[in-house]
Design a protein around this motif. Structure first.
Motif, PDB file in Angstrom:
ATOM      1  N   TRP A  34      19.294  54.437  -8.047  1.00 36.96           N
ATOM      2  CA  TRP A  34      18.400  55.699  -8.232  1.00 36.96           C
ATOM      3  C   TRP A  34      18.241  56.079  -9.763  1.00 36.96           C
ATOM      4  O   TRP A  34      17.311  56.242 -10.474  1.00 36.96           O
ATOM      5  CB  TRP A  34      18.317  56.665  -7.365  1.00 36.96           C
ATOM      6  N   PHE A  35      19.441  55.764  -9.982  1.00 39.78           N
ATOM      7  CA  PHE A  35      19.585  56.114 -11.570  1.00 39.78           C
ATOM      8  C   PHE A  35      18.965  55.009 -12.269  1.00 39.78           C
ATOM      9  O   PHE A  35      18.021  55.162 -13.477  1.00 39.78           O
ATOM     10  CB  PHE A  35      21.173  56.097 -12.034  1.00 39.78           C
ATOM     11  N   TRP A  36      19.126  53.586 -11.976  1.00 37.81           N
ATOM     12  CA  TRP A  36      18.514  52.552 -12.790  1.00 37.81           C
ATOM     13  C   TRP A  36      17.186  52.620 -12.734  1.00 37.81           C
ATOM     14  O   TRP A  36      16.286  52.259 -13.384  1.00 37.81           O
ATOM     15  CB  TRP A  36      19.148  51.186 -12.325  1.00 37.81           C
ATOM     16  N   GLY A  50      11.561  53.663 -14.683  1.00 36.47           N
ATOM     17  CA  GLY A  50      10.334  54.342 -14.792  1.00 36.47           C
ATOM     18  C   GLY A  50      10.128  55.093 -16.007  1.00 36.47           C
ATOM     19  O   GLY A  50       9.080  55.121 -16.423  1.00 36.47           O
ATOM     20  N   VAL A  51      11.105  55.709 -16.277  1.00 36.75           N
ATOM     21  CA  VAL A  51      11.061  56.431 -17.734  1.00 36.75           C
ATOM     22  C   VAL A  51      10.577  55.314 -18.839  1.00 36.75           C
ATOM     23  O   VAL A  51       9.616  55.447 -19.956  1.00 36.75           O
ATOM     24  CB  VAL A  51      12.181  57.297 -18.098  1.00 36.75           C
ATOM     25  N   THR A 107      15.188  55.069 -12.007  1.00 37.36           N
ATOM     26  CA  THR A 107      14.347  56.296 -12.802  1.00 37.36           C
ATOM     27  C   THR A 107      14.553  55.714 -14.201  1.00 37.36           C
ATOM     28  O   THR A 107      13.380  56.046 -15.019  1.00 37.36           O
ATOM     29  CB  THR A 107      15.482  57.587 -12.779  1.00 37.36           C
ATOM     30  N   LEU A 108      15.615  55.359 -14.685  1.00 37.70           N
ATOM     31  CA  LEU A 108      15.667  54.868 -16.246  1.00 37.70           C
ATOM     32  C   LEU A 108      14.509  53.814 -16.353  1.00 37.70           C
ATOM     33  O   LEU A 108      13.645  53.861 -17.333  1.00 37.70           O
ATOM     34  CB  LEU A 108      16.872  54.030 -16.590  1.00 37.70           C
TER      35      LEU A 108
END
Length: 79
Positions: free
Chosen positions: A35-37, A42-43, A39-40
């Protein structure tokens, strides 16, 4: 120049995010890393979309301004 540099940074971050997602799916047991990656990624995508739209708006504004100036010049030359 600043927009181009920021787009390049975002593009590199997105490529790293894709690599991170693949790595996290293969070798990590916990889902939080994925989920961290994600999210990155997506940003980075939203940032690229925003800068693209901003650049397109500026180009359209400059084009309209140029057309307006040409129209003024043509009216003056008729007189």
């Amino acid at each position: 120049m600043k927009n181009n540099l920021m787009q390049l940074v975002r593009l590199v971050a997105m490529v790293l995010a894709i690599a991170g997602i693949i790595y996290a799916l293969e070798f990590m047991e916990r889902g939080i890393a994925v989920w961290f990656w994600v999210t990155l990624l997506g940003v980075g995508f939203v940032g690229l979309l925003y800068t693209f739209r901003l650049t397109q708006r500026r180009a359209a504004r400059a084009r309209r301004e140029q057309e307006r100036l040409e129209k003024k010049r043509s009216r003056r030359s008729r007189r």
